[in-house]
Design an enzyme around this catalytic site. Structure first.
Site, PDB file in Angstrom:
ATOM      1  N   GLU A   1     -55.200  13.304 -12.990  1.00 36.04           N
ATOM      2  CA  GLU A   1     -56.424  12.598 -12.596  1.00 36.04           C
ATOM      3  C   GLU A   1     -57.701  13.426 -12.712  1.00 36.04           C
ATOM      4  O   GLU A   1     -58.484  13.512 -11.757  1.00 36.04           O
ATOM      5  CB  GLU A   1     -56.268  12.017 -11.180  1.00 36.04           C
TER       6      GLU A   1
ATOM      7  N   GLU B   1     -47.703   6.934 -11.671  1.00 33.22           N
ATOM      8  CA  GLU B   1     -47.863   6.665 -10.233  1.00 33.22           C
ATOM      9  C   GLU B   1     -48.094   5.186 -10.008  1.00 33.22           C
ATOM     10  O   GLU B   1     -48.838   4.549 -10.750  1.00 33.22           O
ATOM     11  CB  GLU B   1     -49.080   7.414  -9.635  1.00 33.22           C
TER      12      GLU B   1
ATOM     13  N   TYR C   1     -52.912   1.597  -8.929  1.00 30.99           N
ATOM     14  CA  TYR C   1     -52.804   1.172  -7.526  1.00 30.99           C
ATOM     15  C   TYR C   1     -53.348  -0.236  -7.296  1.00 30.99           C
ATOM     16  O   TYR C   1     -54.001  -0.496  -6.292  1.00 30.99           O
ATOM     17  CB  TYR C   1     -53.496   2.200  -6.618  1.00 30.99           C
TER      18      TYR C   1
ATOM     19  N   ASP D   1     -55.256  15.080  -3.021  1.00 26.31           N
ATOM     20  CA  ASP D   1     -54.778  14.377  -1.830  1.00 26.31           C
ATOM     21  C   ASP D   1     -53.491  15.000  -1.298  1.00 26.31           C
ATOM     22  O   ASP D   1     -52.488  14.325  -1.119  1.00 26.31           O
ATOM     23  CB  ASP D   1     -54.574  12.888  -2.181  1.00 26.31           C
TER      24      ASP D   1
END
Ligand SMILES: *[C@@H]1O[C@H](CO)[C@@H](O)[C@H](O)[C@H]1NC(C)=O
Ligand SMILES: *[C@@H]1O[C@H](CO)[C@@H](O)[C@H](O)[C@H]1NC(C)=O
Ligand SMILES: *[C@@H]1O[C@H](CO)[C@@H](O)[C@H](O)[C@H]1NC(C)=O
Ligand SMILES: *[C@@H]1O[C@H](CO)[C@@H](O)[C@H](O)[C@H]1NC(C)=O
Ligand SMILES: *[C@@H]1O[C@H](CO)[C@@H](O)[C@H](O)[C@H]1NC(C)=O
Length: 627
Positions: free
Chosen positions: A440, A530, A493, A197
């Site tokens: 990831e 994160e 997230y 990303d």
């Protein structure tokens, strides 16, 4: 082309040195060395041919680039993508060509002349006066080669660099190309798909150096340290390169403090050994010791045949226990940020004002650590981390290893090479307390288990002194790789990609998540690498709504409550995603880039920046009672 250097033990037995070695010491001036930069505005041309291969068929390196067609000015270092108002160049996929001229002083003729690129993204081929001198696979890490036989010592030299940004199944990061045929697409149409990303900025991203050393030279220096009461024990290994005839050169080693005073009582003459520094000043993160954090010593290596090299280092230890991360045997809690090397216009190009500003804002936030998400940062940035006492989790460019085809033998071998280059470059940095081998990956896939077992074992062999991690997006229940690491790093997230808008579910989900990891791996501490929410600076809504500054602060506050619960247990740190807004590919989920920064892309705070600063300063005060 690189042969192994002779191990120091053989040198002591009296064997001559005559090998090409594998060191990647940063080029530094000394009594015996001169470093010259080739940075500047170079000629540039992209190969837009359908095959993207005309440039090779017509040997663009064999004559001035301008003879092949129109060239444009292009700054080095920088990414080429955002300089021109040209969408085709911004989104270009394939080979681009750079060219500059340089001179080599004639008195360098009898010495070793080296050309070094700090980073070219992604695959690079380098010619000097039309002669190929090196190739390198992978962005973000330096490569160099001796160029004596290619350079001209009286007259100008032409340096040509071809750089290909294409990401494929076996590159790091991996990607793929899609070819579209038929009447609905333009002829020969293809696009680059990425599995990460962020924007695939490309070009010559860091300094291009030309430097000279004596014929017998210091090829590599490895320093590891330990602490014994008030003293520091400094283990060193020196490797020499070059040919010295029949008798090995003598070597004198001494340690200097930051003011240049020699602190070893007597010079040491072995290529490997230990020196003791009495009443040493240890390297500390800046939040743990307000006076003199980031204290750096220098190991001066003086070779009797004439080379002098100075390697900086800090004296500190690092250790991961079952629930803590210890620096100098004291618990360290990471008040962190995950970053990108990204800013307007220059893309990922090295920029001193940006480096300086980033450290100002890291400290303004009260942060004491960052992760080099998701690729190795510049050596100049890492130097500042060392000298300013900011802890670094040093991450490889292995981001988005998602598909079965990314776990093959070629990928594995390249991944191990990249870890070798990364450890080689950063092994002497006290700021680096942990290696992150990936971000990831599909660590839930069967292929991931043997693949990462191998990558992690390889990294551990290269450096047994530092803990190893990778950042996982998977759950404790389906991950297969965390078993091999020392610290569990998780990207989360809740309230963003899942339960969007529902800050009220964050604490419950995160808490359950942490407990499930702990139950599965009670021998490893956990780090949040994160958590974050996209936020358009200046957008407000009360009560909070996704994308507003209010939502970002509400969202983060919920995470902070859970962090505070586990901070006293086995949570060893928190890193917000992200330090600053950064560019991504175009997509419906990205409003001109990823907006999860607590700072804007121009490095000015959003409300979340102020929130984080208040938290970090408070936690630092209550954790380390600044003494
Ligand atoms: C590109 O051109 C060179 C030189 O003609 C040739 O050797 C090479 O195979 C070509 N590569 C591709 C991918 O067509
Ligand atoms: C260079 O770019 C072309 C076009 O994207 C690609 O097909 C080729 O594989 C690339 N070669 C290398 C060595 O990266
Ligand atoms: C330093 O060297 C000694 C002797 O070889 C060894 O026992 C020790 O583990 C080394 N320490 C570090 C930090 O590498
Ligand atoms: C290196 O060693 C030589 C010979 O002992 C000495 O003359 C010279 O001053 C030394 N250089 C440095 C920078 O220490
Ligand atoms: C932290 O401590 C310093 C020095 O004791 C003090 O000046 C500062 O206001 C404190 N900050 C917070 C947020 O408590």
């Amino acid at each position: 082309m690189a042969a192994e250097c002779l191990p120091p033990s053989l040198l002591i037995l009296g064997l001559a040195v005559s090998v090409v070695c594998a060191g990647s010491l940063y080029p530094r001036d000394s009594e015996s060395r001169v470093v010259k930069t080739l940075d500047g505005i170079w000629d540039f041309r992209a190969d837009y041919s359908n095959s993207r291969n005309d440039s090779f068929q017509h040997s663009w390196w064999s004559q001035p680039l301008s003879a092949s067609g129109d060239v444009m000015p292009m700054p080095v270092p920088s990414s080429y993508n955002d300089i021109y108002n040209d969408k085709a160049l911004r989104d270009f996929v394939g080979w681009v060509w750079y060219e500059t001229q340089f001179f080599v002083p004639s008195d360098w003729r009898d010495q070793r002349v080296v050309l070094r690129l700090g980073s070219a993204h992604y695959y690079a081929v380098v010619w000097v006066n039309g002669q190929e001198v090196m190739r390198h696979d992978g962005g973000h890490l330096p490569f160099e080669g001796e160029v004596n036989s290619a350079v001209n010592f009286n007259g100008p030299n032409r340096l040509t660099v071809a750089v290909n940004n294409t990401l494929l199944a076996t590159t790091l990061p991996p990607g793929s190309l899609s070819f579209h045929g038929g009447a609905k697409y333009p002829p020969h149409y293809f696009v680059q798909n990425v599995q990460m990303d962020f924007f695939n900025y490309a070009g010559i991203h860091r300094h291009v150096h030309l430097y000279v050393t004596p014929r017998v030279y210091v090829d590599d220096v490895t320093i590891t340290t330990s602490i014994n009461g008030n003293n520091g024990e400094v283990n060193y290994t020196i490797t020499l390169g070059g040919s010295s005839g029949d008798s090995p050169p003598g070597v004198e080693i001494s340690v200097e403090d930051r003011d240049g005073n020699t602190v070893t009582s007597h010079p040491v003459t072995s290529l490997t050994g230990t020196v003791e520094v009495n009443n040493a000043r240890f390297w500390w993160p800046w939040t743990m010791k307000p006076s003199d954090p980031g204290y750096m010593y220098t190991l001066k290596v003086n070779v009797s045949t004439g080379d002098v090299y100075r390697q900086m280092f800090g004296i500190r230890t690092v250790q991961a226990t079952d629930s803590q991360l210890l620096i100098n045997s004291k618990p360290f809690y990471c008040l962190g940020v995950a970053k990108h090397e990204d800013a307007d216009i220059r893309g990922k190009g090295l920029d001193y004002p940006l480096i300086a500003r980033d450290f100002v804002m890291i400290k303004w936030l009260g942060a004491n650590c960052f992760r080099t998400s998701h690729y190795p940062y510049s050596e100049e940035m890492m130097d500042q981390a060392d000298q300013q006492g900011v802890v670094v989790i040093d991450e490889s460019p292995a981001v988005g290893i998602k598909k079965a085809e990314n776990f093959g033998a070629v990928s594995l071998s390249h991944h191990k090479d990249v870890m070798t280059e990364l450890v080689q470059r950063d092994k002497n940095r006290p700021s680096v307390v942990m290696w992150s081998v990936a971000n990831e990956p599909s660590s839930n896939m069967q292929q991931a288990e043997p693949y990462f077992k191998d990558v992690i074992q390889h990294t551990r062999q290269l450096d047994p002194t530092r803990p190893i991690t990778f950042a996982t997006m998977h759950a404790a229940s389906d991950d297969r790789v965390v078993q091999f690491v020392d610290v569990i790093s998780i990207n989360r997230y809740y309230g963003w990609y899942t339960d969007t808008g529902h800050t009220e579910v964050i604490q419950g989900h995160l808490s359950d998540d942490l407990k499930s990891w702990r139950n599965k791996h009670h021998d490893k501490p956990i780090l949040i690498t994160e958590y974050g929410a996209d936020t358009i600076a200046g957008m407000h809504e009360e009560p909070s709504f996704v994308f507003t500054e209010e939502y970002q602060t509400d969202f983060m506050s919920e995470y902070h409550k859970t962090f505070d619960t586990y901070r006293a247990q086995y949570l060893v740190g928190e890193m917000v995603w992200n330090f600053a807004d950064f560019m991504t590919v175009e997509g419906v989920r990205r409003v001109v880039g990823n907006r999860k920064g607590v700072l804007t892309r121009q490095r000015q705070p959003k409300a979340a920046g102020h929130l984080l600063r208040a938290r970090y300063l408070k936690v630092a005060n209550t954790t380390w009672h600044t003494t």
